[in-house]
Write a protein that holds these residues in place. Sequence first.
Motif, PDB file in Angstrom:
ATOM      1  N   ALA A 169      33.888-106.863  22.758  1.00  0.00           N
ATOM      2  CA  ALA A 169      33.871-105.698  23.660  1.00  0.00           C
ATOM      3  C   ALA A 169      34.306-104.426  22.925  1.00  0.00           C
ATOM      4  N   TYR A 170      35.305-104.529  22.022  1.00  0.00           N
ATOM      5  CA  TYR A 170      35.729-103.316  21.298  1.00  0.00           C
ATOM      6  C   TYR A 170      34.598-102.820  20.414  1.00  0.00           C
ATOM      7  N   LEU A 171      33.960-103.772  19.707  1.00  0.00           N
ATOM      8  CA  LEU A 171      32.866-103.364  18.823  1.00  0.00           C
ATOM      9  C   LEU A 171      31.713-102.782  19.631  1.00  0.00           C
ATOM     10  N   ALA A 172      31.442-103.371  20.797  1.00  0.00           N
ATOM     11  CA  ALA A 172      30.382-102.852  21.667  1.00  0.00           C
ATOM     12  C   ALA A 172      30.710-101.423  22.096  1.00  0.00           C
ATOM     13  N   ASN A 173      31.959-101.194  22.433  1.00  0.00           N
ATOM     14  CA  ASN A 173      32.369 -99.870  22.899  1.00  0.00           C
ATOM     15  C   ASN A 173      32.290 -98.827  21.781  1.00  0.00           C
ATOM     16  N   MET A 174      32.554 -99.242  20.550  1.00  0.00           N
ATOM     17  CA  MET A 174      32.498 -98.312  19.421  1.00  0.00           C
ATOM     18  C   MET A 174      31.065 -98.076  18.951  1.00  0.00           C
ATOM     19  N   SER A 175      30.181 -99.038  19.222  1.00  0.00           N
ATOM     20  CA  SER A 175      28.863 -99.020  18.585  1.00  0.00           C
ATOM     21  C   SER A 175      28.018 -97.773  18.879  1.00  0.00           C
ATOM     22  N   PRO A 176      28.053 -97.180  20.112  1.00  0.00           N
ATOM     23  CA  PRO A 176      27.226 -95.987  20.323  1.00  0.00           C
ATOM     24  C   PRO A 176      27.626 -94.846  19.387  1.00  0.00           C
ATOM     25  N   VAL A 177      28.909 -94.767  19.056  1.00  0.00           N
ATOM     26  CA  VAL A 177      29.362 -93.725  18.136  1.00  0.00           C
ATOM     27  C   VAL A 177      28.977 -94.104  16.706  1.00  0.00           C
ATOM     28  N   LEU A 178      29.161 -95.403  16.361  1.00  0.00           N
ATOM     29  CA  LEU A 178      28.871 -95.840  14.993  1.00  0.00           C
ATOM     30  C   LEU A 178      27.379 -95.764  14.661  1.00  0.00           C
ATOM     31  N   VAL A 179      26.531 -95.950  15.676  1.00  0.00           N
ATOM     32  CA  VAL A 179      25.082 -95.936  15.416  1.00  0.00           C
ATOM     33  C   VAL A 179      24.593 -94.510  15.123  1.00  0.00           C
ATOM     34  N   GLY A 180      25.395 -93.529  15.546  1.00  0.00           N
ATOM     35  CA  GLY A 180      25.115 -92.129  15.197  1.00  0.00           C
ATOM     36  C   GLY A 180      23.760 -91.657  15.670  1.00  0.00           C
ATOM     37  N   ARG A 181      22.986 -91.028  14.785  1.00  0.00           N
ATOM     38  CA  ARG A 181      21.697 -90.462  15.176  1.00  0.00           C
ATOM     39  C   ARG A 181      20.511 -91.368  14.825  1.00  0.00           C
ATOM     40  N   ARG A 182      20.816 -92.591  14.380  1.00  0.00           N
ATOM     41  CA  ARG A 182      19.716 -93.511  14.059  1.00  0.00           C
ATOM     42  C   ARG A 182      18.997 -93.954  15.341  1.00  0.00           C
ATOM     43  N   PHE A 183      17.836 -94.567  15.193  1.00  0.00           N
ATOM     44  CA  PHE A 183      17.026 -95.086  16.315  1.00  0.00           C
ATOM     45  C   PHE A 183      16.811 -94.014  17.394  1.00  0.00           C
ATOM     46  N   SER A 184      16.386 -92.829  16.953  1.00  0.00           N
ATOM     47  CA  SER A 184      16.304 -91.693  17.888  1.00  0.00           C
ATOM     48  C   SER A 184      15.288 -91.922  19.013  1.00  0.00           C
ATOM     49  N   ALA A 185      14.309 -92.835  18.788  1.00  0.00           N
ATOM     50  CA  ALA A 185      13.331 -93.116  19.848  1.00  0.00           C
ATOM     51  C   ALA A 185      14.009 -93.707  21.087  1.00  0.00           C
ATOM     52  N   LEU A 186      15.176 -94.334  20.886  1.00  0.00           N
ATOM     53  CA  LEU A 186      15.880 -94.965  22.017  1.00  0.00           C
ATOM     54  C   LEU A 186      16.933 -94.050  22.640  1.00  0.00           C
ATOM     55  N   ALA A 187      17.029 -92.826  22.132  1.00  0.00           N
ATOM     56  CA  ALA A 187      18.066 -91.908  22.637  1.00  0.00           C
ATOM     57  C   ALA A 187      17.615 -91.240  23.935  1.00  0.00           C
ATOM     58  N   ILE A 188      17.266 -92.095  24.904  1.00  0.00           N
ATOM     59  CA  ILE A 188      16.751 -91.612  26.192  1.00  0.00           C
ATOM     60  C   ILE A 188      17.861 -91.826  27.235  1.00  0.00           C
ATOM     61  N   PRO A 189      18.153 -90.826  28.063  1.00  0.00           N
ATOM     62  CA  PRO A 189      19.186 -91.034  29.083  1.00  0.00           C
ATOM     63  C   PRO A 189      18.826 -92.177  30.029  1.00  0.00           C
ATOM     64  N   ILE A 190      19.795 -93.023  30.334  1.00  0.00           N
ATOM     65  CA  ILE A 190      19.568 -94.168  31.221  1.00  0.00           C
ATOM     66  C   ILE A 190      19.148 -93.681  32.610  1.00  0.00           C
ATOM     67  N   ASP A 191      19.713 -92.552  33.039  1.00  0.00           N
ATOM     68  CA  ASP A 191      19.393 -92.053  34.390  1.00  0.00           C
ATOM     69  C   ASP A 191      18.062 -91.295  34.429  1.00  0.00           C
ATOM     70  N   GLY A 192      17.388 -91.213  33.261  1.00  0.00           N
ATOM     71  CA  GLY A 192      16.080 -90.550  33.217  1.00  0.00           C
ATOM     72  C   GLY A 192      16.149 -89.080  33.637  1.00  0.00           C
ATOM     73  N   GLY A 193      17.321 -88.481  33.540  1.00  0.00           N
ATOM     74  CA  GLY A 193      17.477 -87.066  33.914  1.00  0.00           C
ATOM     75  C   GLY A 193      17.612 -86.843  35.411  1.00  0.00           C
ATOM     76  N   GLN A 194      17.668 -87.925  36.184  1.00  0.00           N
ATOM     77  CA  GLN A 194      17.710 -87.815  37.659  1.00  0.00           C
ATOM     78  C   GLN A 194      19.069 -87.327  38.161  1.00  0.00           C
ATOM     79  N   THR A 195      19.021 -86.693  39.311  1.00  0.00           N
ATOM     80  CA  THR A 195      20.264 -86.202  39.919  1.00  0.00           C
ATOM     81  C   THR A 195      20.502 -86.866  41.277  1.00  0.00           C
ATOM     82  N   LEU A 196      21.735 -86.818  41.723  1.00  0.00           N
ATOM     83  CA  LEU A 196      22.122 -87.285  43.060  1.00  0.00           C
ATOM     84  C   LEU A 196      22.944 -86.159  43.681  1.00  0.00           C
ATOM     85  N   ARG A 197      22.481 -85.638  44.777  1.00  0.00           N
ATOM     86  CA  ARG A 197      23.123 -84.485  45.434  1.00  0.00           C
ATOM     87  C   ARG A 197      23.431 -83.366  44.438  1.00  0.00           C
ATOM     88  N   GLY A 198      22.424 -83.054  43.634  1.00  0.00           N
ATOM     89  CA  GLY A 198      22.542 -81.912  42.729  1.00  0.00           C
ATOM     90  C   GLY A 198      23.326 -82.170  41.447  1.00  0.00           C
TER      91      GLY A 198
END
Length: 184
Positions: free
Chosen positions: A19-48
Motif C-alpha cells: 500500500a505504501y508503494l502504491a501510494n507513492m507510485s503516482p509521484v514516482l512514475v512522474g511524467r511517463r506514460f502520458s497517454a494514461l494521464a487522463i482524469p478519472i472523472d473525465g472532467g465532469q462536475t457535480l453541482r458546479g
Amino acid sequence: MSITLLHSVLQVLYFFLPAYLANMSPVLVGRRFSALAIPIDGGQTLRGKRILGDHKTWRGLLAGIVAGALTFELQRLAYEAGVARGLALIDYSAHPLLPGLLMGLGAGVGDAVKSFFKRRIDIEPGASWPVFDQLDFFLGAYLFVSLVYAPPLLPALACLPVIFLGNLAFNAAGYRLGFKETWI
Ligand code: CTP
Ligand code: MG
C-alpha cells in the motif's frame, strides 16, 4: 507497549508495504506514460465542482495497482525463500497476487474518495488537507484487502502515527525534489 503488541504492529506495517508503494507510485512514475494521464472523472462536475479533479488520473490509479501487486509478489518470494518470516502475518504462498492487487486498488480508491470530499469543501487539487491526505490510502487498502484477509485492528490503529509521519517525510522529500506542490 508490550512486546507482543509491538511485534504485531511491525507485522502490520510490513503487511501494508504494497500500500505504501502504491501510494507513492503516482509521484514516482512522474511524467511517463502520458497517454494514461487522463482524469478519472473525465472532467465532469457535480453541482458546479469537479468530482475528483485533474490530479486523480488513470495513470496514477494503474501505477498503484501495479506497484501494489509487484511489492506483494516480492514479499511472497521473500517468504518462500525464508526471508523476514517473523514479519509475515499471512502464509504468502497461500495468497498469490490478489492481496497486492487489492491493496494497490484500495490505496488508489481511498485517495480518490478523499479527493472527492476535498472538492466538495472547495480545497483545490494539490492543496493540503492534513491527516486525511496522509491516511486515506491506508484506510482504503485496509478495507479492500479485508475481502481476503483482515489484519488485526488494534495493531493497525497503532500503525497510524507511523504511517502519518512516514507519509509526511516522503512528501517533504518530494517537495524538495520538485515533485510535489506542497510540503505537507
Ligand atoms: N496522481 C495521479 N493519479 C492519481 C493519484 C495521484 O496522477 N490517481 C498524481 C498527481 O500528479 C498528484 C500526485 O500524484 O498531483 C500526488 O497525489 P496526491 O497528493 O494524492 O494528490 P493531490 O495533488 O494532493 O490532489 P488532491 O487534492 O486531489 O488530493
Ligand atoms: Mg495530496
